[in-house]
Design a protein around this motif. Structure first.
Motif, PDB file in Angstrom:
ATOM      1  N   VAL A  17       0.861  -1.327   0.058  1.00 41.27           N
ATOM      2  CA  VAL A  17      -0.024  -0.099   0.004  1.00 41.27           C
ATOM      3  C   VAL A  17       1.046   1.165   0.008  1.00 41.27           C
ATOM      4  CG1 VAL A  17      -1.669   1.295   1.253  1.00 41.27           C
ATOM      5  CG2 VAL A  17      -1.771  -1.195   1.236  1.00 41.27           C
ATOM      6  N   ALA A  18       2.056   1.294   0.783  1.00 42.46           N
ATOM      7  CA  ALA A  18       2.989   2.287   0.807  1.00 42.46           C
ATOM      8  C   ALA A  18       4.130   1.741   1.300  1.00 42.46           C
ATOM      9  CB  ALA A  18       2.248   3.321   1.735  1.00 42.46           C
ATOM     10  N   ARG A  19       5.216   2.801   1.045  1.00 40.59           N
ATOM     11  CA  ARG A  19       6.586   2.604   1.464  1.00 40.59           C
ATOM     12  C   ARG A  19       6.912   3.684   2.324  1.00 40.59           C
ATOM     13  NH1 ARG A  19       6.989  -0.645  -3.011  1.00 40.59           N
ATOM     14  NH2 ARG A  19       7.772  -2.747  -2.565  1.00 40.59           N
ATOM     15  N   PHE A  20       7.647   3.417   3.561  1.00 40.79           N
ATOM     16  CA  PHE A  20       8.030   4.647   4.360  1.00 40.79           C
ATOM     17  C   PHE A  20       9.380   4.673   4.414  1.00 40.79           C
ATOM     18  CE2 PHE A  20       3.952   3.243   6.211  1.00 40.79           C
ATOM     19  CZ  PHE A  20       3.350   4.133   5.751  1.00 40.79           C
ATOM     20  N   ARG A  21      10.049   5.811   4.096  1.00 41.35           N
ATOM     21  CA  ARG A  21      11.598   5.794   3.970  1.00 41.35           C
ATOM     22  C   ARG A  21      12.059   7.083   5.125  1.00 41.35           C
ATOM     23  NH1 ARG A  21      13.115   2.781  -0.402  1.00 41.35           N
ATOM     24  NH2 ARG A  21      11.494   2.472  -2.001  1.00 41.35           N
ATOM     25  N   ALA A  22      13.162   6.778   5.445  1.00 40.27           N
ATOM     26  CA  ALA A  22      13.575   7.949   6.196  1.00 40.27           C
ATOM     27  C   ALA A  22      14.226   9.118   5.306  1.00 40.27           C
ATOM     28  CB  ALA A  22      15.058   7.693   7.076  1.00 40.27           C
ATOM     29  N   ASP A  23      13.835  10.297   5.782  1.00 40.72           N
ATOM     30  CA  ASP A  23      14.217  11.538   4.956  1.00 40.72           C
ATOM     31  C   ASP A  23      15.459  11.885   5.350  1.00 40.72           C
ATOM     32  OD1 ASP A  23      13.155  13.953   3.453  1.00 40.72           O
ATOM     33  OD2 ASP A  23      13.495  14.778   5.301  1.00 40.72           O
ATOM     34  N   TYR A  71      28.482   8.649  10.526  1.00 44.58           N
ATOM     35  CA  TYR A  71      28.933   7.281  10.432  1.00 44.58           C
ATOM     36  C   TYR A  71      27.487   6.388  10.177  1.00 44.58           C
ATOM     37  CZ  TYR A  71      30.669   2.806  11.892  1.00 44.58           C
ATOM     38  OH  TYR A  71      30.892   1.326  12.177  1.00 44.58           O
ATOM     39  N   LEU A  72      26.520   6.796  10.955  1.00 53.48           N
ATOM     40  CA  LEU A  72      25.309   6.190  10.657  1.00 53.48           C
ATOM     41  C   LEU A  72      24.287   6.477   9.827  1.00 53.48           C
ATOM     42  CD1 LEU A  72      24.507   5.434  14.542  1.00 53.48           C
ATOM     43  CD2 LEU A  72      25.452   3.733  12.948  1.00 53.48           C
ATOM     44  N   MET A  73      24.577   7.625   9.088  1.00 49.78           N
ATOM     45  CA  MET A  73      23.524   8.154   8.112  1.00 49.78           C
ATOM     46  C   MET A  73      23.224   7.014   7.117  1.00 49.78           C
ATOM     47  SD  MET A  73      23.695  11.286   5.673  1.00 49.78           S
ATOM     48  CE  MET A  73      23.603  12.473   6.822  1.00 49.78           C
ATOM     49  N   SER A  74      24.083   6.321   6.391  1.00 53.03           N
ATOM     50  CA  SER A  74      23.665   5.382   5.444  1.00 53.03           C
ATOM     51  C   SER A  74      22.999   4.286   5.731  1.00 53.03           C
ATOM     52  CB  SER A  74      24.937   4.926   4.439  1.00 53.03           C
ATOM     53  OG  SER A  74      25.724   4.031   5.393  1.00 53.03           O
ATOM     54  N   GLU A  75      23.229   3.746   7.009  1.00 51.73           N
ATOM     55  CA  GLU A  75      22.077   2.764   7.435  1.00 51.73           C
ATOM     56  C   GLU A  75      21.023   3.152   7.697  1.00 51.73           C
ATOM     57  OE1 GLU A  75      22.269  -0.099  11.390  1.00 51.73           O
ATOM     58  OE2 GLU A  75      24.162   0.730  10.965  1.00 51.73           O
ATOM     59  N   GLU A  76      20.699   4.404   8.531  1.00 51.22           N
ATOM     60  CA  GLU A  76      19.616   4.863   8.987  1.00 51.22           C
ATOM     61  C   GLU A  76      18.635   5.140   7.754  1.00 51.22           C
ATOM     62  OE1 GLU A  76      18.116   4.896  11.712  1.00 51.22           O
ATOM     63  OE2 GLU A  76      19.613   4.577  13.190  1.00 51.22           O
ATOM     64  N   LEU A  77      19.368   5.856   6.640  1.00 51.63           N
ATOM     65  CA  LEU A  77      18.540   6.180   5.327  1.00 51.63           C
ATOM     66  C   LEU A  77      18.199   5.091   4.494  1.00 51.63           C
ATOM     67  CD1 LEU A  77      20.278   9.592   4.595  1.00 51.63           C
ATOM     68  CD2 LEU A  77      18.096   9.429   6.004  1.00 51.63           C
ATOM     69  N   SER A  78      18.816   3.940   4.829  1.00 50.52           N
ATOM     70  CA  SER A  78      18.282   2.948   3.908  1.00 50.52           C
ATOM     71  C   SER A  78      17.229   2.131   4.460  1.00 50.52           C
ATOM     72  CB  SER A  78      19.400   1.901   3.651  1.00 50.52           C
ATOM     73  OG  SER A  78      20.077   1.316   4.970  1.00 50.52           O
ATOM     74  N   ALA A  79      16.825   2.123   5.863  1.00 50.94           N
ATOM     75  CA  ALA A  79      15.715   1.485   6.290  1.00 50.94           C
ATOM     76  C   ALA A  79      14.435   1.941   5.675  1.00 50.94           C
ATOM     77  CB  ALA A  79      15.476   1.961   7.669  1.00 50.94           C
ATOM     78  N   VAL A  80      13.874   1.201   5.125  1.00 53.57           N
ATOM     79  CA  VAL A  80      12.533   0.899   4.562  1.00 53.57           C
ATOM     80  C   VAL A  80      11.408   0.107   5.216  1.00 53.57           C
ATOM     81  CG1 VAL A  80      11.234   0.637   2.232  1.00 53.57           C
ATOM     82  CG2 VAL A  80      13.595   1.497   2.190  1.00 53.57           C
ATOM     83  N   PHE A 125      12.760   9.087  11.349  1.00 55.55           N
ATOM     84  CA  PHE A 125      13.346  10.237  10.634  1.00 55.55           C
ATOM     85  C   PHE A 125      12.293  10.313   9.339  1.00 55.55           C
ATOM     86  CE2 PHE A 125      17.136   8.369  12.518  1.00 55.55           C
ATOM     87  CZ  PHE A 125      17.404   9.613  13.586  1.00 55.55           C
ATOM     88  N   LEU A 126      11.201  10.558   9.605  1.00 53.24           N
ATOM     89  CA  LEU A 126      10.057  10.760   8.745  1.00 53.24           C
ATOM     90  C   LEU A 126       9.757  12.120   8.389  1.00 53.24           C
ATOM     91  CD1 LEU A 126       7.451   8.021  10.035  1.00 53.24           C
ATOM     92  CD2 LEU A 126       8.929   7.801   7.864  1.00 53.24           C
TER      93      LEU A 126
END
Length: 142
Positions: A17-23, A71-80, A125-126
């Motif tokens: 229905v929807a995908r939620f990704r970190a902004d 350091y954690l940005m790529s990991e946090e922003l890849s969460a879907v 991080f929405l």
């Protein structure tokens, strides 16, 4: 489109229905706020205990939070998180059936999903956590 390196797949008979990704912007703003508030508190504590260099508190907080955030940005922003017609499917194999969701609430820039058994899942991080909460509530018929 589903990315198997970053997402847990929904079951074959489910409809996404929807995908939620970190902004990214929200992530950066949250870390700037954390650095500034933490720095102000650290500086105030150092001044209160009589440290001759209380300015070190703000410098240490900005550097510490900045390095950690980078350091954690790529990991946090890849969460879907994927909302399907039956479940909320998150990273690392997390899966919450909509019938098991007790409530969804906004916590800053995140949506917290609480199950009937008390498990808590944070969609972080929405850009618009209220809209995410409304979509999940709508899907579960709340």
């Amino acid at each position: 489109m589903f990315d198997p390196t970053k997402e847990t797949p929904p079951e074959a008979d489910e409809r996404a229905v929807a995908r939620f990704r970190a902004d990214r912007g929200t992530y950066i703003k949250a870390h700037l706020l954390l650095a500034l508030v933490g720095g102000a508190v650290a500086t105030a504590v150092l001044a209160a205990i009589g440290n001759p260099h209380p300015w070190v508190g703000i410098v240490a907080a900005v550097l510490g939070v900045g390095v950690r955030g980078a350091y954690l940005m790529s990991e946090e922003l890849s969460a879907v998180w994927t909302l399907t017609d039956r479940a909320l499917v998150g990273p690392d194999g997390r899966r919450v059936l909509l019938e098991n969701v007790e409530k969804v609430r906004k916590l800053g820039s995140a949506a917290q999903v609480i199950t009937r058994t008390g498990d808590k899942h944070l969609i972080k991080f929405l850009a618009d956590p209220d809209a995410v909460r409304a979509q999940i509530d709508g899907a579960r018929g709340a």
